[in-house]
Design a protein around this motif. Structure first.
Motif, PDB file in Angstrom:
ATOM      1  N   LEU A  85     -39.167  23.351  42.561  1.00 57.46           N
ATOM      2  CA  LEU A  85     -38.375  24.573  42.792  1.00 57.46           C
ATOM      3  C   LEU A  85     -37.192  24.299  43.704  1.00 57.46           C
ATOM      4  CD1 LEU A  85     -41.219  27.240  43.183  1.00 57.46           C
ATOM      5  CD2 LEU A  85     -39.684  26.899  41.229  1.00 57.46           C
ATOM      6  N   LEU A  86     -37.413  23.530  44.766  1.00 59.32           N
ATOM      7  CA  LEU A  86     -36.308  23.207  45.671  1.00 59.32           C
ATOM      8  C   LEU A  86     -35.239  22.381  44.958  1.00 59.32           C
ATOM      9  CD1 LEU A  86     -38.293  22.361  48.951  1.00 59.32           C
ATOM     10  CD2 LEU A  86     -36.882  24.375  48.480  1.00 59.32           C
ATOM     11  N   THR A  87     -35.696  21.469  44.103  1.00 59.44           N
ATOM     12  CA  THR A  87     -34.721  20.659  43.360  1.00 59.44           C
ATOM     13  C   THR A  87     -33.864  21.518  42.441  1.00 59.44           C
ATOM     14  OG1 THR A  87     -36.281  18.807  43.437  1.00 59.44           O
ATOM     15  CG2 THR A  87     -34.470  18.682  41.840  1.00 59.44           C
ATOM     16  N   LEU A  88     -34.527  22.478  41.735  1.00 60.07           N
ATOM     17  CA  LEU A  88     -33.770  23.376  40.852  1.00 60.07           C
ATOM     18  C   LEU A  88     -32.792  24.249  41.628  1.00 60.07           C
ATOM     19  CD1 LEU A  88     -36.606  24.480  38.388  1.00 60.07           C
ATOM     20  CD2 LEU A  88     -34.713  22.924  37.920  1.00 60.07           C
ATOM     21  N   LEU A  89     -33.212  24.732  42.799  1.00 58.08           N
ATOM     22  CA  LEU A  89     -32.355  25.589  43.617  1.00 58.08           C
ATOM     23  C   LEU A  89     -31.135  24.839  44.112  1.00 58.08           C
ATOM     24  CD1 LEU A  89     -31.947  28.338  44.946  1.00 58.08           C
ATOM     25  CD2 LEU A  89     -33.284  27.517  46.890  1.00 58.08           C
ATOM     26  N   VAL A  90     -31.334  23.599  44.572  1.00 60.48           N
ATOM     27  CA  VAL A  90     -30.209  22.781  45.025  1.00 60.48           C
ATOM     28  C   VAL A  90     -29.274  22.473  43.863  1.00 60.48           C
ATOM     29  CG1 VAL A  90     -29.564  20.555  45.992  1.00 60.48           C
ATOM     30  CG2 VAL A  90     -31.478  21.816  46.966  1.00 60.48           C
ATOM     31  N   GLY A  91     -29.866  22.225  42.682  1.00 63.03           N
ATOM     32  CA  GLY A  91     -29.031  21.944  41.515  1.00 63.03           C
ATOM     33  C   GLY A  91     -28.163  23.141  41.131  1.00 63.03           C
ATOM     34  N   LEU A  92     -28.754  24.342  41.188  1.00 62.15           N
ATOM     35  CA  LEU A  92     -27.969  25.546  40.869  1.00 62.15           C
ATOM     36  C   LEU A  92     -26.837  25.766  41.867  1.00 62.15           C
ATOM     37  CD1 LEU A  92     -30.837  28.023  39.849  1.00 62.15           C
ATOM     38  CD2 LEU A  92     -29.161  26.912  38.347  1.00 62.15           C
ATOM     39  N   VAL A  93     -27.128  25.491  43.144  1.00 65.71           N
ATOM     40  CA  VAL A  93     -26.074  25.641  44.168  1.00 65.71           C
ATOM     41  C   VAL A  93     -24.939  24.653  43.926  1.00 65.71           C
ATOM     42  CG1 VAL A  93     -25.561  25.410  46.624  1.00 65.71           C
ATOM     43  CG2 VAL A  93     -27.624  26.603  45.883  1.00 65.71           C
ATOM     44  N   LEU A  94     -25.310  23.411  43.581  1.00 62.89           N
ATOM     45  CA  LEU A  94     -24.258  22.429  43.316  1.00 62.89           C
ATOM     46  C   LEU A  94     -23.436  22.786  42.086  1.00 62.89           C
ATOM     47  CD1 LEU A  94     -26.218  19.125  44.083  1.00 62.89           C
ATOM     48  CD2 LEU A  94     -24.416  20.183  45.452  1.00 62.89           C
ATOM     49  N   VAL A  95     -24.107  23.264  41.048  1.00 64.19           N
ATOM     50  CA  VAL A  95     -23.368  23.661  39.836  1.00 64.19           C
ATOM     51  C   VAL A  95     -22.432  24.836  40.125  1.00 64.19           C
ATOM     52  CG1 VAL A  95     -23.630  24.640  37.520  1.00 64.19           C
ATOM     53  CG2 VAL A  95     -25.096  22.745  38.249  1.00 64.19           C
ATOM     54  N   GLY A  96     -22.944  25.805  40.887  1.00 70.08           N
ATOM     55  CA  GLY A  96     -22.087  26.948  41.241  1.00 70.08           C
ATOM     56  C   GLY A  96     -20.909  26.556  42.103  1.00 70.08           C
ATOM     57  N   TYR A  97     -21.081  25.579  42.988  1.00 67.82           N
ATOM     58  CA  TYR A  97     -19.973  25.131  43.829  1.00 67.82           C
ATOM     59  C   TYR A  97     -18.933  24.365  43.037  1.00 67.82           C
ATOM     60  CZ  TYR A  97     -17.456  22.617  47.449  1.00 67.82           C
ATOM     61  OH  TYR A  97     -16.471  22.089  48.232  1.00 67.82           O
ATOM     62  N   LEU A  98     -19.426  23.548  42.079  1.00 68.03           N
ATOM     63  CA  LEU A  98     -18.485  22.745  41.312  1.00 68.03           C
ATOM     64  C   LEU A  98     -17.638  23.597  40.358  1.00 68.03           C
ATOM     65  CD1 LEU A  98     -20.717  19.628  40.515  1.00 68.03           C
ATOM     66  CD2 LEU A  98     -18.832  19.768  42.142  1.00 68.03           C
ATOM     67  N   PHE A  99     -18.249  24.483  39.690  1.00 66.07           N
ATOM     68  CA  PHE A  99     -17.520  25.275  38.681  1.00 66.07           C
ATOM     69  C   PHE A  99     -16.914  26.569  39.243  1.00 66.07           C
ATOM     70  CE2 PHE A  99     -20.369  22.604  36.201  1.00 66.07           C
ATOM     71  CZ  PHE A  99     -19.531  22.137  35.198  1.00 66.07           C
ATOM     72  N   ARG A 100     -17.465  27.076  40.307  1.00 62.32           N
ATOM     73  CA  ARG A 100     -16.969  28.280  40.994  1.00 62.32           C
ATOM     74  C   ARG A 100     -16.598  29.404  40.011  1.00 62.32           C
ATOM     75  NH1 ARG A 100     -14.540  24.163  43.869  1.00 62.32           N
ATOM     76  NH2 ARG A 100     -12.610  24.363  42.724  1.00 62.32           N
ATOM     77  N   PRO A 101     -17.509  29.911  39.253  1.00 63.21           N
ATOM     78  CA  PRO A 101     -17.200  30.982  38.292  1.00 63.21           C
ATOM     79  C   PRO A 101     -16.828  32.296  38.966  1.00 63.21           C
ATOM     80  CG  PRO A 101     -19.554  30.647  38.419  1.00 63.21           C
ATOM     81  CD  PRO A 101     -18.934  29.538  39.240  1.00 63.21           C
ATOM     82  N   THR A 102     -17.403  32.580  40.124  1.00 67.29           N
ATOM     83  CA  THR A 102     -17.102  33.852  40.795  1.00 67.29           C
ATOM     84  C   THR A 102     -15.664  33.879  41.302  1.00 67.29           C
ATOM     85  OG1 THR A 102     -17.972  32.912  42.828  1.00 67.29           O
ATOM     86  CG2 THR A 102     -19.500  34.193  41.461  1.00 67.29           C
ATOM     87  N   GLU A 103     -15.126  32.741  41.829  1.00 64.91           N
ATOM     88  CA  GLU A 103     -13.761  32.695  42.315  1.00 64.91           C
ATOM     89  C   GLU A 103     -12.760  32.808  41.173  1.00 64.91           C
ATOM     90  OE1 GLU A 103     -12.932  29.281  44.576  1.00 64.91           O
ATOM     91  OE2 GLU A 103     -10.835  29.766  44.896  1.00 64.91           O
ATOM     92  N   ALA A 104     -13.132  32.199  40.035  1.00 65.95           N
ATOM     93  CA  ALA A 104     -12.221  32.271  38.901  1.00 65.95           C
ATOM     94  C   ALA A 104     -12.088  33.688  38.377  1.00 65.95           C
ATOM     95  CB  ALA A 104     -12.718  31.342  37.792  1.00 65.95           C
ATOM     96  N   LEU A 105     -13.189  34.461  38.484  1.00 62.68           N
ATOM     97  CA  LEU A 105     -13.149  35.821  37.952  1.00 62.68           C
ATOM     98  C   LEU A 105     -12.671  36.848  38.963  1.00 62.68           C
ATOM     99  CD1 LEU A 105     -16.479  35.819  35.894  1.00 62.68           C
ATOM    100  CD2 LEU A 105     -14.156  35.635  35.031  1.00 62.68           C
ATOM    101  N   TRP A 106     -13.085  36.688  40.222  1.00 61.80           N
ATOM    102  CA  TRP A 106     -12.811  37.740  41.212  1.00 61.80           C
ATOM    103  C   TRP A 106     -11.915  37.294  42.344  1.00 61.80           C
ATOM    104  CZ3 TRP A 106     -14.587  41.847  38.951  1.00 61.80           C
ATOM    105  CH2 TRP A 106     -15.691  41.762  38.111  1.00 61.80           C
ATOM    106  N   GLY A 107     -11.788  35.985  42.578  1.00 66.43           N
ATOM    107  CA  GLY A 107     -11.001  35.548  43.723  1.00 66.43           C
ATOM    108  C   GLY A 107      -9.500  35.614  43.483  1.00 66.43           C
ATOM    109  N   ARG A 108      -9.027  35.373  42.284  1.00 66.48           N
ATOM    110  CA  ARG A 108      -7.595  35.381  41.994  1.00 66.48           C
ATOM    111  C   ARG A 108      -7.156  36.767  41.529  1.00 66.48           C
ATOM    112  NH1 ARG A 108      -7.072  29.780  38.448  1.00 66.48           N
ATOM    113  NH2 ARG A 108      -7.850  28.377  40.088  1.00 66.48           N
ATOM    114  N   ARG A 109      -5.889  37.070  41.804  1.00 61.29           N
ATOM    115  CA  ARG A 109      -5.319  38.342  41.369  1.00 61.29           C
ATOM    116  C   ARG A 109      -4.926  38.278  39.907  1.00 61.29           C
ATOM    117  NH1 ARG A 109      -1.221  40.077  46.285  1.00 61.29           N
ATOM    118  NH2 ARG A 109      -2.819  40.164  47.937  1.00 61.29           N
ATOM    119  N   ARG A 110      -5.110  39.391  39.256  1.00 56.96           N
ATOM    120  CA  ARG A 110      -4.716  39.461  37.860  1.00 56.96           C
ATOM    121  C   ARG A 110      -3.194  39.580  37.744  1.00 56.96           C
ATOM    122  NH1 ARG A 110      -9.176  43.744  35.388  1.00 56.96           N
ATOM    123  NH2 ARG A 110     -11.030  42.530  35.954  1.00 56.96           N
TER     124      ARG A 110
END
Length: 303
Positions: free
Chosen positions: A4-29
């Protein structure tokens, strides 16, 4: 647990690398801007509406058009021929006085020069008449050209003719600006002829728009001392200026005739409600509506 810890760390790393939230909400339209090309509409001169207070100011002068200059049919007929010659389309023939209306009808005339403005499409010429022993200035009237009607005739506001004098009232804006383009050339030609003929009288004539230009020219040459007593004879002229202008004209131009037909609408141009008045002694031609070609067919009665 380690899985479980390995999966959690992997998800955090994937989210940091691809940053989907910043691409959708961080930049102005970005806003989509549609540029509509501007359409340039040609500017039409503004015709001012009559203002009661302005009319009181314009009509403060009592215009006196009384003139004791006698009417001479032969002289008027000769001035009519000069006005008709100004309509010759070929400027080179008119300058050399080789047109059909020139040599045949006025063989005693020697041209001194021709003045033309392309922007307003106005024209005038100056010469010496050996039969009258006089200097003649003639102007052409309106033609089927938009430059005449839009830039000159339709520009019906009133303004001070500063190049002539600042103390002679107000005049038609279009007539004044059109004459300003011919003023320098007319003055040079008149001065040149005055040197060779110092005692010769000066006649200024024109038909329709040319009559309005002749009115301004006669007053200009008298005020600025190019001739002490010019004689103005025009045909079918519109109203040129206010009542103060008419009074100044009557005081300085003692000999002037305005030949018109009762049904000619051009003589009604320059509405009275806008402050315009006529100048000169009125002579009615009841024979026809075309002054230039048929003036001499019937006698003219003064009124």
């Amino acid at each position: 647990m380690r899985l479980l810890l390995t999966l959690l760390v992997g998800l955090v790393l994937v989210g940091y690398l691809f940053r989907p939230t910043e691409a959708l909400w961080g930049r102005r339209r970005r806003r989509i801007r549609i540029r509509i090309p501007r359409i340039r509409i040609p500017r039409v001169p503004r015709i001012p509406l009559p203002n009661p207070l302005r009319l009181l100011y314009l009509n403060r002068c009592r215009a006196s058009t009384s003139n004791a200059y006698p009417y001479d049919f032969t002289l008027a007929n000769r001035m009519m021929r000069y006005s008709s010659a100004a309509y010759v389309s070929n400027r080179d023939r008119l300058r050399r006085w080789q047109c059909s209306l020139c040599r045949a009808r006025l063989p005693e005339f020697s041209p001194a020069g021709l003045v033309y403005n392309r922007y307003y499409h106005v024209r005038g010429y100056v010469g010496y008449d050996s039969r009258l022993r006089a200097i003649v200035v003639a102007f052409r009237g309106s033609e089927r050209d938009l430059r005449n009607w839009v830039r000159v005739n339709a520009n019906a506001g009133l303004e001070h003719p500063r190049r002539i004098s600042r103390n002679i009232g107000l005049v038609h804006r279009g007539f004044n600006r059109a004459y300003n383009t011919l003023q320098a050339g007319i003055r040079i030609l008149v001065r040149r002829l005055r040197r060779s003929h110092p005692t010769a009288p000066l006649y200024v004539t024109g038909h329709s728009l040319g009559g309005a230009l002749a009115t301004l020219c006669a007053l200009d040459l008298q005020i600025n001392r190019y001739h002490s007593s010019p004689i103005m004879i025009n045909f079918g002229s519109p109203r040129v200026g206010s009542s103060c202008f008419v009074r100044a004209f009557s005081q300085r131009i003692r000999r002037s005739l305005r030949i018109a037909h009762p049904r000619d609408f051009v003589t009604k141009v320059g509405l009275r409600v806008m402050g315009y008045k006529h100048v000169g002694k009125l002579i009615y031609d009841r024979s026809t509506n075309n002054h230039v070609e048929y003036l001499g067919e019937r006698p003219i009665s003064s009124r």
